[in-house]
Scaffold this motif. Sequence first.
Motif, PDB file in Angstrom:
ATOM      1  N   GLY A   1      56.052  52.988  76.638  1.00  0.00           N
ATOM      2  CA  GLY A   1      55.503  51.673  76.343  1.00  0.00           C
ATOM      3  C   GLY A   1      54.627  51.656  75.110  1.00  0.00           C
ATOM      4  N   PHE A   2      53.820  52.704  74.908  1.00  0.00           N
ATOM      5  CA  PHE A   2      52.927  52.707  73.752  1.00  0.00           C
ATOM      6  C   PHE A   2      53.718  52.819  72.451  1.00  0.00           C
ATOM      7  N   LEU A   3      54.869  53.525  72.484  1.00  0.00           N
ATOM      8  CA  LEU A   3      55.692  53.636  71.282  1.00  0.00           C
ATOM      9  C   LEU A   3      56.329  52.296  70.930  1.00  0.00           C
ATOM     10  N   LEU A   4      56.831  51.591  71.934  1.00  0.00           N
ATOM     11  CA  LEU A   4      57.380  50.256  71.708  1.00  0.00           C
ATOM     12  C   LEU A   4      56.299  49.315  71.196  1.00  0.00           C
ATOM     13  N   SER A   5      55.086  49.418  71.733  1.00  0.00           N
ATOM     14  CA  SER A   5      53.979  48.581  71.270  1.00  0.00           C
ATOM     15  C   SER A   5      53.679  48.819  69.791  1.00  0.00           C
ATOM     16  N   MET A   6      53.716  50.067  69.373  1.00  0.00           N
ATOM     17  CA  MET A   6      53.446  50.383  67.973  1.00  0.00           C
ATOM     18  C   MET A   6      54.543  49.852  67.064  1.00  0.00           C
ATOM     19  N   PHE A   7      55.805  49.966  67.485  1.00  0.00           N
ATOM     20  CA  PHE A   7      56.906  49.432  66.689  1.00  0.00           C
ATOM     21  C   PHE A   7      56.784  47.912  66.531  1.00  0.00           C
ATOM     22  N   LEU A   8      56.509  47.220  67.640  1.00  0.00           N
ATOM     23  CA  LEU A   8      56.366  45.769  67.577  1.00  0.00           C
ATOM     24  C   LEU A   8      55.150  45.370  66.744  1.00  0.00           C
ATOM     25  N   MET A   9      54.076  46.130  66.852  1.00  0.00           N
ATOM     26  CA  MET A   9      52.885  45.847  66.055  1.00  0.00           C
ATOM     27  C   MET A   9      53.183  45.973  64.565  1.00  0.00           C
ATOM     28  N   LEU A  10      53.908  47.029  64.203  1.00  0.00           N
ATOM     29  CA  LEU A  10      54.247  47.233  62.792  1.00  0.00           C
ATOM     30  C   LEU A  10      55.157  46.111  62.280  1.00  0.00           C
ATOM     31  N   PHE A  11      56.175  45.750  63.074  1.00  0.00           N
ATOM     32  CA  PHE A  11      57.156  44.768  62.594  1.00  0.00           C
ATOM     33  C   PHE A  11      56.613  43.345  62.614  1.00  0.00           C
ATOM     34  N   LEU A  12      55.944  42.948  63.719  1.00  0.00           N
ATOM     35  CA  LEU A  12      55.524  41.559  63.885  1.00  0.00           C
ATOM     36  C   LEU A  12      54.142  41.262  63.298  1.00  0.00           C
TER      37      LEU A  12
ATOM     38  N   GLN B   1      53.213  39.948  59.451  1.00  0.00           N
ATOM     39  CA  GLN B   1      51.978  39.210  59.680  1.00  0.00           C
ATOM     40  C   GLN B   1      52.211  37.872  60.384  1.00  0.00           C
ATOM     41  N   TRP B   2      53.139  37.890  61.342  1.00  0.00           N
ATOM     42  CA  TRP B   2      53.397  36.688  62.132  1.00  0.00           C
ATOM     43  C   TRP B   2      52.364  36.513  63.240  1.00  0.00           C
ATOM     44  N   PHE B   3      51.846  37.626  63.740  1.00  0.00           N
ATOM     45  CA  PHE B   3      50.871  37.589  64.825  1.00  0.00           C
ATOM     46  C   PHE B   3      49.712  38.519  64.493  1.00  0.00           C
ATOM     47  N   PRO B   4      48.556  38.301  65.106  1.00  0.00           N
ATOM     48  CA  PRO B   4      47.406  39.184  64.853  1.00  0.00           C
ATOM     49  C   PRO B   4      47.714  40.622  65.256  1.00  0.00           C
ATOM     50  N   VAL B   5      47.156  41.565  64.512  1.00  0.00           N
ATOM     51  CA  VAL B   5      47.374  42.981  64.803  1.00  0.00           C
ATOM     52  C   VAL B   5      46.720  43.357  66.130  1.00  0.00           C
ATOM     53  N   ALA B   6      45.510  42.900  66.346  1.00  0.00           N
ATOM     54  CA  ALA B   6      44.771  43.239  67.563  1.00  0.00           C
ATOM     55  C   ALA B   6      43.727  42.159  67.797  1.00  0.00           C
ATOM     56  N   GLY B   7      43.049  42.265  68.928  1.00  0.00           N
ATOM     57  CA  GLY B   7      42.005  41.301  69.262  1.00  0.00           C
ATOM     58  C   GLY B   7      42.409  40.412  70.417  1.00  0.00           C
ATOM     59  N   TYR B   8      41.535  39.472  70.711  1.00  0.00           N
ATOM     60  CA  TYR B   8      41.750  38.604  71.866  1.00  0.00           C
ATOM     61  C   TYR B   8      41.030  37.280  71.645  1.00  0.00           C
ATOM     62  N   ALA B   9      41.689  36.199  71.995  1.00  0.00           N
ATOM     63  CA  ALA B   9      41.102  34.860  71.924  1.00  0.00           C
ATOM     64  C   ALA B   9      41.045  34.294  73.334  1.00  0.00           C
TER      65      ALA B   9
ATOM     66  N   PHE C   1      50.822  37.653  72.409  1.00  0.00           N
ATOM     67  CA  PHE C   1      52.281  37.691  72.366  1.00  0.00           C
ATOM     68  C   PHE C   1      52.829  39.099  72.148  1.00  0.00           C
ATOM     69  N   VAL C   2      52.328  39.819  71.159  1.00  0.00           N
ATOM     70  CA  VAL C   2      52.878  41.145  70.855  1.00  0.00           C
ATOM     71  C   VAL C   2      52.648  42.127  72.008  1.00  0.00           C
TER      72      VAL C   2
ATOM     73  N   LEU D   1      45.257  49.851  72.858  1.00  0.00           N
ATOM     74  CA  LEU D   1      45.941  49.817  71.566  1.00  0.00           C
ATOM     75  C   LEU D   1      45.715  48.498  70.841  1.00  0.00           C
ATOM     76  N   PHE D   2      45.695  47.389  71.582  1.00  0.00           N
ATOM     77  CA  PHE D   2      45.542  46.072  70.964  1.00  0.00           C
ATOM     78  C   PHE D   2      44.106  45.545  71.062  1.00  0.00           C
ATOM     79  N   ASN D   3      43.194  46.368  71.524  1.00  0.00           N
ATOM     80  CA  ASN D   3      41.774  46.004  71.599  1.00  0.00           C
ATOM     81  C   ASN D   3      41.565  44.720  72.408  1.00  0.00           C
TER      82      ASN D   3
END
Length: 316
Positions: free
Chosen positions: A144-155, A160-168, A182-183, A260-262
């Motif tokens: 799961g963490f590897l898939l998360s990193m791939f999606l983070m890099l691509f999206l 830059q379609w979605f925030p890299v990390a954080g929470y609203a 979303f990511v 990973l996504f803080n």
Amino acid sequence: MLSYIWKRFLSLLPVLFVVSCVAFLVVYMIPGGPATALLGMEATPEQIAELNTELGFDRPFLVQYVDWFGNVLQGNWGESYFLHQSVLESIREYFPPTLSLAIFAQVIAIILAVPMGIIAAYKRGTAFDLTAVSVSLLGVALPGFLLSMFLMLFLSVYNQWFPVAGYAVLSEGLGEHLKYLFVPALSLGIVQAAYITRMTRAALLDVLYKNYIHTGRAKGLKEWAVIMKYGLKNAAPAILTAVGQSFGSLITGTIVTETLFNIPGLGMLTIGSINRRDVFVIQGVVLFVTCLYVFVNLAVDILYGFVDPRLRPGRR
């Protein structure tokens, strides 16, 4: 129905009791303890022993467990040494992000998995079926963490379609809230979708060749009406079980993704508490997520009677 729910609830009490024993024992065996974390690495053994005596950690294991479990039953789950608030307040503060992430990931998983599983079962042996099975196997095997990193890099990084990390928080707006989730929700949802797809396909294959399916076709019903009305309805209990287990694992298994996504959820609270040896918070979080998982399974058992009348309590 009420008597059935009550019996199922009573049957869960021994499970919760065993989990509380294991959670307390694991924390009890952690080297260092809260005294070392509070005083620092330069503290002398005498200072650590004195603080352990003051906090009550020098007492026998059984005495400490009975004292802690008795307080839990009274609603007192202990106090955090570092957050300076009760354990229940800490859980109440950190649980909403975890719940939002789990619900969003579960919705994504159902949207992806159920239609794919239905089509794969109906088109058994075709290229679509082989592709769906291969993708689901890949989703189960991929960390799961590897898939998360791939999606983070691509999206998030490259496009830059979605925030890299954080929470609203939800009060900032539903759109902004889902944008940050979303990511990580997609990464969790894809992994769970792989499992639900396989279960949906297997459950439908078990019923697609039953006599009532042939009867439905003989009545002149359209093929998709037969699949949805007769096939999916009878396969629903197995699919519901998969969804319930998936949602329980999402609530209890988001530690890596939240880190990973803080995301300030229970995963971040658990990691921080382990690093600080905040024992009451660790025990409280473990007990809380276990109770959630158990009650999710209880809810699934209750829903069986609504999905399939044959499984209602009291019917033979």
